[in-house]
Design a protein around this motif. Structure first.
Motif, PDB file in Angstrom:
ATOM      1  N   SER A 540       0.847  -1.191   0.000  1.00  0.00           N
ATOM      2  CA  SER A 540       0.000   0.000   0.000  1.00  0.00           C
ATOM      3  C   SER A 540       0.882   1.241   0.000  1.00  0.00           C
ATOM      4  O   SER A 540       1.902   1.290   0.689  1.00  0.00           O
ATOM      5  N   ASP A 541       0.486   2.234  -0.789  1.00  0.00           N
ATOM      6  CA  ASP A 541       1.280   3.455  -0.947  1.00  0.00           C
ATOM      7  C   ASP A 541       0.670   4.601  -0.148  1.00  0.00           C
ATOM      8  O   ASP A 541      -0.556   4.772  -0.113  1.00  0.00           O
ATOM      9  N   PHE A 542       1.555   5.431   0.433  1.00  0.00           N
ATOM     10  CA  PHE A 542       1.127   6.630   1.149  1.00  0.00           C
ATOM     11  C   PHE A 542       2.047   7.772   0.717  1.00  0.00           C
ATOM     12  O   PHE A 542       3.250   7.721   0.934  1.00  0.00           O
ATOM     13  N   SER A 543       1.440   8.794   0.081  1.00  0.00           N
ATOM     14  CA  SER A 543       2.243   9.864  -0.504  1.00  0.00           C
ATOM     15  C   SER A 543       1.745  11.223  -0.032  1.00  0.00           C
ATOM     16  O   SER A 543       0.552  11.382   0.272  1.00  0.00           O
ATOM     17  N   GLY A 567      -4.062   2.110   0.687  1.00  0.00           N
ATOM     18  CA  GLY A 567      -3.189   3.225   0.374  1.00  0.00           C
ATOM     19  C   GLY A 567      -3.986   4.515   0.289  1.00  0.00           C
ATOM     20  O   GLY A 567      -5.182   4.514   0.025  1.00  0.00           O
ATOM     21  N   SER A 568      -3.321   5.653   0.519  1.00  0.00           N
ATOM     22  CA  SER A 568      -4.033   6.926   0.487  1.00  0.00           C
ATOM     23  C   SER A 568      -3.047   8.076   0.365  1.00  0.00           C
ATOM     24  O   SER A 568      -1.844   7.919   0.572  1.00  0.00           O
ATOM     25  N   TRP A 569      -3.599   9.259   0.002  1.00  0.00           N
ATOM     26  CA  TRP A 569      -2.827  10.483   0.113  1.00  0.00           C
ATOM     27  C   TRP A 569      -2.704  10.832   1.594  1.00  0.00           C
ATOM     28  O   TRP A 569      -3.625  10.582   2.376  1.00  0.00           O
ATOM     29  N   LEU A 570      -1.599  11.445   1.961  1.00  0.00           N
ATOM     30  CA  LEU A 570      -1.431  11.963   3.316  1.00  0.00           C
ATOM     31  C   LEU A 570      -1.543  13.482   3.239  1.00  0.00           C
ATOM     32  O   LEU A 570      -0.597  14.176   2.847  1.00  0.00           O
ATOM     33  N   GLN A 571      -2.731  13.978   3.577  1.00  0.00           N
ATOM     34  CA  GLN A 571      -2.988  15.406   3.473  1.00  0.00           C
ATOM     35  C   GLN A 571      -2.162  16.179   4.511  1.00  0.00           C
ATOM     36  O   GLN A 571      -2.027  15.773   5.648  1.00  0.00           O
ATOM     37  N   VAL A 671       5.971   6.759   1.639  1.00  0.00           N
ATOM     38  CA  VAL A 671       6.131   5.633   2.560  1.00  0.00           C
ATOM     39  C   VAL A 671       5.160   4.545   2.117  1.00  0.00           C
ATOM     40  O   VAL A 671       4.150   4.814   1.459  1.00  0.00           O
ATOM     41  N   HIS A 672       5.470   3.280   2.508  1.00  0.00           N
ATOM     42  CA  HIS A 672       4.688   2.141   2.022  1.00  0.00           C
ATOM     43  C   HIS A 672       4.587   1.078   3.106  1.00  0.00           C
ATOM     44  O   HIS A 672       5.457   0.970   3.981  1.00  0.00           O
ATOM     45  N   HIS A 673       3.527   0.309   3.021  1.00  0.00           N
ATOM     46  CA  HIS A 673       3.365  -0.854   3.892  1.00  0.00           C
ATOM     47  C   HIS A 673       3.346  -2.087   3.009  1.00  0.00           C
ATOM     48  O   HIS A 673       2.602  -2.161   2.023  1.00  0.00           O
ATOM     49  N   ARG A 706       3.023  -2.309  -9.122  1.00  0.00           N
ATOM     50  CA  ARG A 706       4.335  -1.857  -9.592  1.00  0.00           C
ATOM     51  C   ARG A 706       5.405  -1.989  -8.514  1.00  0.00           C
ATOM     52  O   ARG A 706       6.563  -2.236  -8.810  1.00  0.00           O
ATOM     53  N   ARG A 707       5.006  -1.819  -7.227  1.00  0.00           N
ATOM     54  CA  ARG A 707       5.994  -1.854  -6.160  1.00  0.00           C
ATOM     55  C   ARG A 707       6.523  -3.273  -5.936  1.00  0.00           C
ATOM     56  O   ARG A 707       7.702  -3.453  -5.630  1.00  0.00           O
ATOM     57  N   THR A 708       5.682  -4.294  -6.054  1.00  0.00           N
ATOM     58  CA  THR A 708       6.171  -5.660  -5.867  1.00  0.00           C
ATOM     59  C   THR A 708       7.155  -6.019  -6.971  1.00  0.00           C
ATOM     60  O   THR A 708       8.116  -6.760  -6.746  1.00  0.00           O
TER      61      THR A 708
END
Length: 782
Positions: A540-543, A567-571, A671-673, A706-708
């Protein structure tokens, strides 16, 4: 001509306004009300915040004064000299009828309804009378004939200013329109009635309103069909934009709406951020749209003409518009021409506010803002393409003054269109603001639609279309009322306009607006997948997202709650960490994960480091601090240096704290999980929604990530012979369709009889994703 010098000050703070004012030699009276306002306002309000005044203030004030003088009228008495129809005698329902009026009156500002208030009283075919506002129009056109929402577009004026009325009839039959004008002294006159006929129109799309039967969604007023907005923000056009086709043509809405036609049904257009309706002429650019600005209460005729053209194109291509009226840059205290330094409400230009914070609390500022809303609705409220008004893009947490302001503006808009058309008013302010506005920002809540206006997506062009497609289908199957994405340039560059069409086509058939909906609990869905020897990673992506500076920003947040599975945007995340030597900027960054499993990883991607050596300290839960040292700055890191992998303990509320302990600064990219999955069925991620006697289920294959591929060299795998089962509401037969979410093609149709109210499906293969839609019917097909 006499030179007037004015000085005001408190203590050592001294401001000097030195301007040339026209003075009557006969009676010594000031002839420019604008300059009088500037001077008196400065004396009354003092000089707090005046240090932010631009170096070219005097030149800006002169340009404002010159523009305003051109609009002054000294007619001895109020008189509607002529009121005629500008349209055909017969128009179809849902299409624009327009009336033109030439009015003699005494006024300084024809845009200000306190000086000259013009409206139209319309008697409908059913005998009911409604009142709609009229607006002042200064005819002009772009020199190249193209529609571009940005500053500095070459424009020319093509006629004299006058008033207009715009209305789209919604009932067939005879309409009678009487124009009413009132001056600042309270005198009122009215015109002779003008009549036109409206013809029935089976193609009339109607306006968009909140659905009556299920207010979690939108519907059109003509056929009461579900409207599920899906599209890209075509917020503006910029000179530097590169286009997939016709690269020699300047970026324009003719190009973008043609590309979007038949693919998407909604967009957001910005009436701000270099295409403001109300601003100051900060730049001296003759024969361009900069010359249309005159400060508080004056509306740029060139920008307004551009938006006329945008709405006409939207109507032609069947695209609904959410009109964004402000951006957060407007209240930032910088020296940029898109900030408070050039804002017409700033008291250095005669506005009512000393500081940006006064914008929401000042009663005078609120009155001026309502006048602008009135103009917007008067000029573009006729259009069935106007879907919603969205105030304050990229704002987040509201204070009490903002909440009061939002409540007041929403009520004003609804009163203005009462009996005429629905209007949907919202804002990018979140939390408590969502209880006031007509829709919420991305958070499903009872009683109102939830929209994602700028969904998360991959910045890499190769993965962009797939990431947006995932957000669209996840949004639909989780109960959101619409999903849009940013930016239009990347959609065009990737030739990804078609990603919206499958979800738009399917939602046109769904009755979500007419029946209650509820999410399907994942625990209620059983998925059996034949075993495989492979193990898998799910990431999961967090940007960072929003207009938060990469450098120190007082609005930035330092602590974030994260759901590792979504995953989500980090406001409001400022992704730059600062060392202790920058004491006021130094802060630890904390992420709190709601749930972790055995073998999970937390991944940091570092983009750039400052000069010298940077030491990053990372603490996971109660484990000892780990240090990571980056040398030879300032530079961007190589791909081999960018990633830090942190093993996570198993549990709830696991915290990761990140601090730059030595050096200068370091910038994170994301950051990613990562979660390790040994069972193939863990790769299938279901999201489902029930409605009435049916439902929709979206199945994702998590190995397509894409990350894997980048981090673990793990290639996607096609899953075969899946068996799926879940409970349905009745024992009636289910008509089931399986869709390819990429093409929208129907892959199979079948009728299945549930067993003990359990629906069993076999899926031959699952590549990237699959959409399943079902409806329960009796034997006759009802």
């Amino acid at each position: 001509m006499k030179r007037l010098n004015l000085k005001t000050g408190t203590g050592s703070d001294v401001m000097q306004i030195s301007s040339i004012l026209t003075v009557s030699e006969k009676n010594g009276s000031l002839m420019s009300p604008f300059w009088f306002t500037i001077i008196v306002g400065t004396l009354v309000l003092g000089i707090s915040g005046i240090e932010a005044a631009p170096d070219n203030l005097q030149a800006i004030l002169k340009r404002i004064d010159r523009h305003r003088k051109r609009l002054v009228s000294h007619a001895p008495q109020l008189n509607i000299e002529r009121f005629t129809s500008h349209s055909k005698q017969h128009v179809r329902c849902g299409e624009r009828w327009e009336g033109v009026a030439h009015i003699a009156a005494e006024y300084r500002n024809p845009y200000d309804p306190d000086e000259i208030d013009v409206s139209a009283r319309i008697v409908l075919p059913n005998g009911k009378a409604i009142t709609i506002p009229a607006f002042y129009l200064e005819p002009c056109e772009p020199l190249d004939g193209l529609t571009r929402m940005t500053a500095g577009v070459p424009y020319r004026r093509t006629g004299n200013g006058h008033w207009r009325v715009r209305f789209a009839p919604f009932l067939p039959g005879r309409h009678q329109v009487t124009l009413v004008a009132k001056d600042r002294h309270g005198k009122t006159v009215q015109s002779k009635p003008v009549t036109f006929m409206a013809e029935a129109n089976d193609d009339n799309p109607g306006y968009i309103r909140i659905a009556r039967a299920n207010p979690q969604y939108f519907e059109d007023t003509a056929q009461e069909k579900l409207f599920w907005p899906a599209g890209v923000n075509i917020a503006w056009t910029r000179r530097h934009e590169l286009r997939k086709h016709r690269p020699a043509q300047p970026p324009c809405y003719e190009y973008y709406f043609r590309r979007a036609s038949g693919q998407m049904n909604a967009t957001r257009v910005w009436l701000c951020h270099w295409a403001w309706l109300e601003w100051v002429p900060y730049q001296d650019a003759p024969q361009t749209s900069w010359t249309g600005y005159a400060g508080l209460g004056y509306y740029n005729p060139m920008i307004a003409d551009t938006l006329d053209r945008v709405f006409e194109l939207a109507e032609k291509h069947h695209i609904r518009i959410m009109l964004v009226t402000e951006d957060n840059n407007e209240l930032m205290k910088t020296d940029h021409p898109d900030s408070w330094a050039a804002h017409p409400y700033n008291r250095i230009y005669g506005g009512p506010c000393s500081e940006p914070k006064d914008y929401f609390s000042s009663a005078q500022a609120r009155r001026w803002y309502k006048k602008r809303l009135r103009y917007i609705i008067a000029r573009w409220g006729y259009s069935t393409s106007l879907w919603a008004i969205n105030s304050w893009n990229d704002m987040r947490t509201p204070n009490p003054a903002v909440l009061t302001w939002l409540r007041e503006m929403r009520s004003f808009c609804h009163r203005l269109v009462s009996g005429w058309r629905p209007i949907i008013y919202g804002s990018n302010y979140t939390l408590a603001a969502s209880t006031i506005t007509d829709y919420s920002q991305g958070r499903v809540m009872a009683g109102k639609p939830a929209i994602i206006q700028e969904c998360q997506h991959a910045h890499d062009d190769h993965w962009f279309a797939g990431s947006v497609r995932r957000q669209l289908w996840r949004g639909l199957s989780s109960g959101l009322a619409g999903v849009m994405v940013w930016p239009h340039v990347q959609v065009d560059r990737c030739d990804a306009w078609s990603i919206f069409r499958p979800v738009v086509n399917l939602t046109a058939e769904l009755p979500l607006n007419r029946t209650p909906t509820r999410p399907i609990d994942r625990a209620q869905i059983r998925i059996d997948v034949p075993s495989t020897d492979r193990t898998f990673w799910s990431i999961s992506d967090f940007s960072p997202y929003g207009d938060v500076s990469f450098w120190h920003d007082t609005k930035a947040k330092n602590t974030f709650e994260i759901d590792p599975q979504q995953g989500s945007w980090l406001q409001q995340w400022c992704p730059t960490l600062f060392a202790p030597k920058r004491q006021s900027w130094h802060h630890p960054l904390t992420f709190r994960l709601s749930q972790t499993r055995k073998g999970d990883l937390f991944l940091l991607r570092i983009k750039e480091i400052g000069p010298g050596t940077q030491t990053l300290d990372v603490r996971v839960a109660d484990q000892p601090v780990r240090q990571f040292v980056f040398k030879k700055g300032r530079r961007y890191l190589d791909e081999s240096e960018q990633w830090i992998r942190l093993p996570l303990p198993t549990g709830r509320d696991v915290t990761i704290q990140i601090t730059l302990s030595h050096g200068d600064w370091l910038r994170l990219a994301s950051v990613h999980h990562a979660s390790h999955r040994s069972a193939a069925h863990d790769l299938v991620i279901p999201t489902g929604l029930r409605y009435g006697a049916g439902g929709i289920l979206y199945l994702e294959n998590a190995s397509y990530d894409r990350r894997t591929l980048e981090l673990f060299s793990e290639r996607p795998v096609t899953l075969a012979n899946l068996r799926l089962s879940f409970k349905v509401d009745t024992p009636r037969p289910c008509f089931v369709r399986q869709f390819d979410p990429i093409s929208g093609k129907v892959l199979s149709k079948q009728t299945i009889v549930p067993k003990q109210r359990m629906l069993y499906l076999t899926i031959p293969h699952l590549e990237q994703a699959l959409v399943i839609q079902w409806e329960q019917r009796d034997i006759t097909g009802r």
